[in-house]
Design a protein around this motif. Sequence first.
Motif, short mmCIF file in Angstrom:
data_model
loop_
_atom_site.label_atom_id
_atom_site.label_comp_id
_atom_site.label_asym_id
_atom_site.label_seq_id
_atom_site.Cartn_x
_atom_site.Cartn_y
_atom_site.Cartn_z
N ALA A 92 7.54 -5.13 11.54
CA ALA A 92 7.85 -3.90 12.28
C ALA A 92 8.86 -3.03 11.53
CB ALA A 92 8.36 -4.24 13.67
N GLU A 93 9.69 -3.66 10.68
CA GLU A 93 10.65 -2.88 9.89
C GLU A 93 9.92 -1.83 9.05
OE1 GLU A 93 10.49 -6.15 9.98
OE2 GLU A 93 12.48 -7.07 10.05
N PHE A 94 8.69 -2.17 8.65
CA PHE A 94 7.90 -1.23 7.87
C PHE A 94 7.01 -0.35 8.77
CE2 PHE A 94 8.35 -4.14 4.04
CZ PHE A 94 9.06 -3.22 3.29
N TYR A 95 6.25 -1.00 9.71
CA TYR A 95 5.26 -0.16 10.39
C TYR A 95 5.83 0.66 11.53
CZ TYR A 95 4.36 -3.45 14.28
OH TYR A 95 4.46 -4.25 15.39
N SER A 96 7.01 0.27 12.08
CA SER A 96 7.53 1.07 13.20
C SER A 96 8.68 2.00 12.78
CB SER A 96 7.93 0.18 14.38
OG SER A 96 9.19 -0.42 14.16
N SER A 97 8.83 2.19 11.48
CA SER A 97 9.80 3.19 11.02
C SER A 97 9.03 4.46 10.66
CB SER A 97 10.55 2.67 9.80
OG SER A 97 9.64 2.39 8.77
N TYR A 98 9.78 5.50 10.30
CA TYR A 98 9.08 6.75 9.98
C TYR A 98 9.45 7.25 8.59
CZ TYR A 98 6.61 11.11 10.83
OH TYR A 98 5.73 12.16 10.76
N THR A 99 8.98 8.42 8.29
CA THR A 99 9.30 9.09 7.03
C THR A 99 10.77 8.91 6.70
OG1 THR A 99 7.65 10.71 7.59
CG2 THR A 99 9.21 11.33 5.88
N PRO A 100 11.08 8.51 5.48
CA PRO A 100 12.48 8.20 5.14
C PRO A 100 13.36 9.43 4.95
CG PRO A 100 11.03 7.81 3.27
CD PRO A 100 10.14 8.15 4.41
N PHE A 105 19.22 4.77 5.74
CA PHE A 105 18.62 3.91 6.75
C PHE A 105 17.17 3.57 6.42
CE2 PHE A 105 20.18 3.59 11.43
CZ PHE A 105 21.19 2.74 11.02
N SER A 106 16.73 3.93 5.23
CA SER A 106 15.30 3.79 4.89
C SER A 106 15.09 3.30 3.47
CB SER A 106 14.59 5.14 5.04
OG SER A 106 14.99 5.80 6.20
N GLY A 108 14.32 0.51 2.31
CA GLY A 108 13.16 -0.36 2.14
C GLY A 108 11.91 0.43 1.82
N THR A 109 11.64 1.43 2.66
CA THR A 109 10.47 2.28 2.44
C THR A 109 10.61 3.06 1.13
OG1 THR A 109 9.99 2.48 4.79
CG2 THR A 109 9.18 4.25 3.38
N GLY A 333 1.89 6.05 4.37
CA GLY A 333 2.94 5.10 4.04
C GLY A 333 2.57 3.63 4.12
N LEU A 334 1.91 3.27 5.20
CA LEU A 334 1.62 1.85 5.40
C LEU A 334 0.56 1.35 4.41
CD1 LEU A 334 2.84 -0.12 7.40
CD2 LEU A 334 0.89 0.27 8.90
N LEU B 66 13.46 -5.97 1.32
CA LEU B 66 13.35 -4.51 1.40
C LEU B 66 13.19 -4.06 2.85
CD1 LEU B 66 11.15 -3.25 -1.58
CD2 LEU B 66 13.63 -3.26 -1.36
N LEU B 69 16.23 -3.41 4.81
CA LEU B 69 17.04 -2.23 4.49
C LEU B 69 16.59 -1.02 5.32
CD1 LEU B 69 17.16 -2.56 0.58
CD2 LEU B 69 18.79 -3.44 2.26
N ASN B 70 15.50 -1.19 6.06
CA ASN B 70 15.00 -0.12 6.93
C ASN B 70 15.56 -0.27 8.32
OD1 ASN B 70 13.32 1.08 5.09
ND2 ASN B 70 11.42 0.56 6.13
N ALA B 72 14.20 0.54 12.04
CA ALA B 72 12.87 0.81 12.57
C ALA B 72 12.91 0.95 14.09
CB ALA B 72 11.92 -0.32 12.18
N TYR B 78 15.08 5.77 18.15
CA TYR B 78 14.72 6.45 16.90
C TYR B 78 14.42 7.89 17.30
CZ TYR B 78 12.89 5.80 12.05
OH TYR B 78 12.68 5.79 10.69
N ASN B 88 5.28 1.12 19.57
CA ASN B 88 3.93 0.81 19.08
C ASN B 88 3.49 -0.52 19.69
OD1 ASN B 88 5.50 1.64 16.03
ND2 ASN B 88 4.20 3.05 17.16
N GLY B 282 4.42 3.96 10.46
CA GLY B 282 4.15 3.33 9.16
C GLY B 282 5.04 3.76 8.00
N GLY B 283 6.27 4.19 8.29
CA GLY B 283 7.13 4.64 7.19
C GLY B 283 6.65 5.96 6.60
N GLY B 284 5.86 6.71 7.37
CA GLY B 284 5.34 8.00 6.89
C GLY B 284 3.84 7.95 6.74
N GLY B 285 3.16 7.59 7.77
CA GLY B 285 1.70 7.58 7.76
C GLY B 285 1.16 6.16 7.75
#
Lengths: 448, 489
Positions: A92-100, A105-106, A108-109, A333-334, B66, B69-70, B72, B78, B88, B282-285
Amino acid sequence: MRYIPTSPSERRALLASLGLERVETLFDSIPEKFRLRAPLRLPPAMAEADLVAHLRKMAEQNLDPHTASIFLGAGAYRHFAPAVVDHILSRAEFYSSYTPYQPEFSQGTLQTIFEFQTMICQLAGLDAANASLYDGASALAEGVLLAHRAKRRNRVTIAGHVHPEYLAVTRTLTSTLGVRLESVPAGADGAVDRDRLQRSLGPDTAAVVVQQPSFLGRIEEIGPIAEAAHAAGALCIVAVTEAVSMGLLKAPGDLGADVVLGEAQSFGVPLSFGGPYLGFMAVRSEWVRELPGRLVGQAKDASGRLGYVLTLATREQHIRRERATSNICTNEGLMMLAATVFMATLGKQGMRELALQNRARAEYARNLLGQIPGCRVPHAGPVFNEFVLELPGAAAPVHRRLLDQGVVAGLPLERYFPERGRELLICVTEVHGKAAIEQLAASLKEVL
Amino acid sequence: MSSPRIPAKRREGLLFEKSVSGKRGADVARWDGPDAPPLDARLTRAEIPGFPELSEREIARHFTRLSKLNYANDDGLYPLGSCTMKYNPKVNEKVARLEGFAEAHPLLPEEASQGCLQVMADLEKYLCEITGMSAFTLQPAAGAQGEFTGIRMVRAYHEQRGDPRQVVLIPDSAHGTNPASAHLCGYRVEEIASDERGCVSLKELKERLREDVAVLMLTNPNTLGVFEREIGEICDAVHAVGALVYLDGANLNAFVGVARPGDMGVDVMHSNLHKTFSTPHGGGGPGSGPVGVKEILSPYLPVPRVVRAEAGWRFSSEFPSSIGKVHGFIGNFGMHVRAAAYILANGAAGLKEIAETAVLNANYLRRKLEGTYHLPYSSPSLHEVILSDKNLERFGVRTLDVAKRLMDYGFHPPTIYFPLIVKGALMIEPTESESIEELDAFVDAMLAIAREAEEDPELLHAAPHSTPVGRLDEASAARRPVLRWRGGE
C-alpha cells in the motif's frame, strides 16, 4: 457503508458541530430542481463475499487462460512475471500514495522513477526518459507531437509496418494540429523499403517513424533509416511494442535514433484486457525540455543529503497551461513500478536470456508451421517473437475451428488489413513450451 | 557517485550502486529446442551496459525499504485537494487480479472475452445512471485524456455542421489540463475571470459568448470547492449561441448520488475512476477517465464501442463519425473492474453517503481552521476547502512552510498554490474516508503550526525535520538536471 469510518452518532455530532440538523442543508448550493428525488437505479449494495462471487463468475465467462493455448501478441504480450513483482506492487505504500508532489514524503516513488528512467535509457541507448506515459499508442502520438514542436515541420513518415492501433491513436491526437502522417509501405521482403523511404522525405518532414521489431515481427535495420531521416533534417523515432526485444537487439539510440518510445507491458504488467499498460519515451539530451509528462531528477537537501524530485515542471500543464508540451497529468506509476522491479529482477543476464529464448521459440515455431502443407512463411528475414503465417485459404474460419479446441492461433491479420485474409500473426514467448508449439502445429495441420 | 554517511537514516542506494557482476534475480524457463540462427552482429548487442545485477532477495529488500520512504493513504489522511485521495478497498485489488481478467488478451475473439465485455457494459450503464448522461466511453486512460476526448468530440460535432469554431472558454480557476487539452484539439483558449464568489459570472460569460465559441469547460463544484449554482442558466446561455458545455468531473465525489450533471444541461463530461470510484492512485497512475455524452455527441464516441450481440456483447467500430481512438485497445480495463466493484459494493445509498460524508468532513475542517487560517472565499464549501497563508504573512511564513511542517506531524500536505486565483492556496480535501479522530488530529496539527509560525518561524522555514531527507532544493535540481544514473558505464 463499510468503507466509511463515521458512525451514525458521530455523523450527528459532526452535523451538530456545524449547527445543522439535516445533512441535506450542506447541499443548499445545488439548486433544488437538480436534486435527485429518488435513489439511483443501481444494483443493491453487495457484501464482500457476494461481490467476489459475482465478479468471479464474470471472469470465468472468459476463456480459461490455463487450459487454453494462446499465441496472441500484436502489442500485448504474454510473459512470465517473477512473484516478487506483484508482491512489491501490492504494498500500500506504493499503490495508495499519489504523485510525488511532496518529495520529502515520496522518496520511495521518486527513487523508483529515477531507476526506471535510467534502465529505460540503458535499453534505448539514450540520455533521458520520462516517468512513463499512458500506453505505447499514445506514446507514439506524443513522440510525433515532440518532433512537430522541435522541428516546426508538419509531415511525419511512417516507414514499414507500424502497429495500426498506434497509428489510429496518433492520427486522433495529432490531426487537429495540422500534422500529416504518410505511410511508406514495406518492401517485398517485409522490411522498410529504403529507396521509397528516401524518396518520400522532404524539407517539411519532421520525423521518420519505424517500429522495431515491426508489427509483423520483422527485425529492422535502424542505422540506414536514421541516416536517411537525419539527411532530411528530420528526427528518427523508433517505436517498440515488445520491450523484451531490447534485451538482445542493439540499442536504437546507438544506431542513430533520436527518440525511442513504446510499450513496456511485457515487463511484468498483466495483460488485463488491454490496460493499464506502460508507455515509455526516451530522447537525446537536446530534446529533454520537449519531453511530455513527468521527469524525476536528483536533488540535495540543506545538509547535502541526496534525494529525488519532480523536475523541469515548467514543461507541464499545471504551470504552462495551454502552452505545455502535453496535456498529460498522470503517468502510469504503478505499472512503472512493476516494470522497474521486473527489469531489476531479470537483470543484465536475465534480460538477454529472455530475449534469446523468445527468439529461439518463435523461430522454432515459424519453421515448424511453415512446413505444414499449404502453409507458407511469406518473409524469410529475421523475426523476434512474432511472424506471419499464410494459410492455403481464408484464415478466419481456421482460427475459429482452432478456438473450439481451446487454441488461439494468433491474430487473423484481416482484423487490421482486409487484404490479408489468409494470414495469421503468431506470437511465441517463453511461456510457450515445445509441446505447446508442436500441438499448435498438429492442430493446425488437422483442421486444414 | 559517493553519498555522505547518514547516521540517523541510512540512504537506500540505487539498484546500480548495489549491483555486483554475476548476480541474478531470475531464471528463464527451460527451453529444450534448438537455438535460433544467429543474427547479424550489426543488429545485436552483447549486453546492456550498466544494467543492474542483484539477487531476488536484494530486490525484495530494496523495494520494501523504498516503499517505507513513502507516505501513503493507508498511513493516514492524504488531503490533496482535487485528487480525492479516498480509501482503496482491498477487495478491488483482489477482483482485478482474478486470472480470467488479469490474463485476458485484448485481441481475444469476442466469444472468448464475454466476461470482460460484460464488465464494461455494466460499468457504462452504471456511469450513465450516476451522471445522467446517455452514453460512455471507457477508453481514456486519465482525466486529461478524457478532456481531450470530450473536446475532440465537440470539435467533430461542430465540424460536421460546417464550422469547427475557434474558441474554448475556461474559468481562471480551472485545472491546467483544461487549457492544455483544448489547445491539443486545435482551439484557442480564452479565460474567464472568477467573480467575488469564486464562481463564473453569468453576466461576463454572456458577454464573452459569441458564434466562434465551441465549448465552455466548467469544473463543478469548481476548484474552490464551490458549486456553480447558476449552472442551469450557464448551460442555457452557452447553448443559446450554439456552443456546448463540458464538465470536468474531477469533483464528482462532492455530489455523487445527490444530483446529476446530465440533468443540469451538461453535454459532455469525464469522470476520474481514480478519484470518485476508488481505484488506487498508484504513486501517480494508472488513472482512468471515462467520458459521458448526451445523445447529440454519441456518434463521435471513440471506437471500438461495446454493443449488443446476438448472444452477449461484441465490439463495433462501425461508427463513421467517430473521432477514432485515443488509447490502444480499449483503455485501462483493470481500473474498470475496480470501479465496477466499488459501485456494486456501495449501491445507490452508499454512493449518496459518500458525498454526504465527504462534504460533512470538509465543512468540519473548514469550521475548525477558518479564522486561524485565512479563508479567501466564504461561499459554501462542498467536498474541499481552500485556505491561504495570508494570516501568516506577517511572521514571514508561507504556504510551503506550512506544508513542509505538516510532514513532521505525520500528515501529507494538502495541494498547495492551486487554484492559481488564490495567493498561497492550501487546498484541503479530506474525502469521506477519514474518521473524526483523524480529522481532529489534522486540525490539532494545523493549529499547532499556526502557533509555531508566530513563535518560531525559523522552525517552519527549515521544515521538514523528521523525514528521510530534508527540504530538497528543487531550483538547483532544475538548473542542472541529473535525470539518470551514469556511474560505472
